[in-house]
Scaffold this active site. Structure first.
Site, PDB file in Angstrom:
ATOM      1  N   CYS A  66      -6.268   1.036  -1.752  1.00  0.00           N
ATOM      2  CA  CYS A  66      -5.597  -0.075  -1.097  1.00  0.00           C
ATOM      3  C   CYS A  66      -5.280  -1.122  -2.148  1.00  0.00           C
ATOM      4  O   CYS A  66      -5.914  -1.174  -3.194  1.00  0.00           O
ATOM      5  CB  CYS A  66      -6.433  -0.658   0.029  1.00  0.00           C
ATOM      6  SG  CYS A  66      -8.081  -1.142  -0.455  1.00  0.00           S
ATOM      7  N   GLU A 113      -4.750 -10.471   5.670  1.00  0.00           N
ATOM      8  CA  GLU A 113      -3.673  -9.565   5.280  1.00  0.00           C
ATOM      9  C   GLU A 113      -2.888  -9.020   6.456  1.00  0.00           C
ATOM     10  O   GLU A 113      -3.437  -8.808   7.542  1.00  0.00           O
ATOM     11  CB  GLU A 113      -4.249  -8.396   4.471  1.00  0.00           C
ATOM     12  CG  GLU A 113      -4.903  -8.856   3.197  1.00  0.00           C
ATOM     13  CD  GLU A 113      -5.400  -7.729   2.320  1.00  0.00           C
ATOM     14  OE1 GLU A 113      -5.480  -7.956   1.097  1.00  0.00           O
ATOM     15  OE2 GLU A 113      -5.708  -6.633   2.827  1.00  0.00           O
TER      16      GLU A 113
END
Length: 172
Positions: A66, A113
């Site tokens: 990620c 996020e």
């Protein structure tokens, strides 16, 4: 080396600015991110253990890789880049779903996020980058679910959120 910047976004994933990664995490500002899940034919997920010197969540288990998109980079390009940089391989990725989450850490930083979840398929062993990754393993989706319930402190905050939110989707 120039400090890595993240793309600040609004709730509609529209870019509203750029900021250093550390500053965005210090101020808990919403920014664009992605999470890659690599599965094999046995329906196992390739997990990585974050390197022990990472500034947050060191040594914790998480999804295959990620990170954050760079300006002008689409989700697939970003996921492909980081998969190569962290795990040492490339495989076709597809976009699935995205969602917003917020997770504060003990060190004062906060992940806030808009995360795009990417899925790919791979059958071989990775060639991990020790600067990014301490270890890796294949683990069945059912075993991950059980282990998160038993050992939640062993996993990153975002992985637990994604895994819980999209368990039904990724187990198919």
């Amino acid at each position: 080396m120039e400090e890595e910047k993240v793309i600040l976004v609004n709730e509609n994933d529209e870019q509203i600015g750029l900021m250093s990664k550390l500053e965005a995490h210090e101020k808990a500002l919403l920014h664009r991110a992605f999470s890659v899940f690599i599965l094999n034919d046995k329906k196992e997920i390739m997990l990585q253990q974050r390197a022990h010197h990472k500034y947050h969540s060191p040594g914790l288990w998480t999804n295959t890789c990620c990170s954050h998109q760079r300006e002008g980079e689409n989700n697939i390009e970003a996921g492909t880049r980081r998969l190569q940089e962290e795990m040492g391989f490339v495989t076709p990725l597809k976009e699935t779903i995205s969602f917003i989450y917020k997770a504060p850490f003990d060190n004062g930083l906060t992940e806030h996020e808009l995360d795009h979840v990417l899925i790919g398929h791979y059958e071989n062993d990775p060639v991990i980058n020790p600067e990014e990754v301490a270890d890796w393993k294949w683990m069945s989706i059912v075993d991950i679910k059980k282990d998160i319930a038993t050992n939640p402190e062993s996993y990153t905050a975002w992985f637990k959120i994604i895994f819980d939110k999209f368990y039904e989707y990724i187990r198919l």
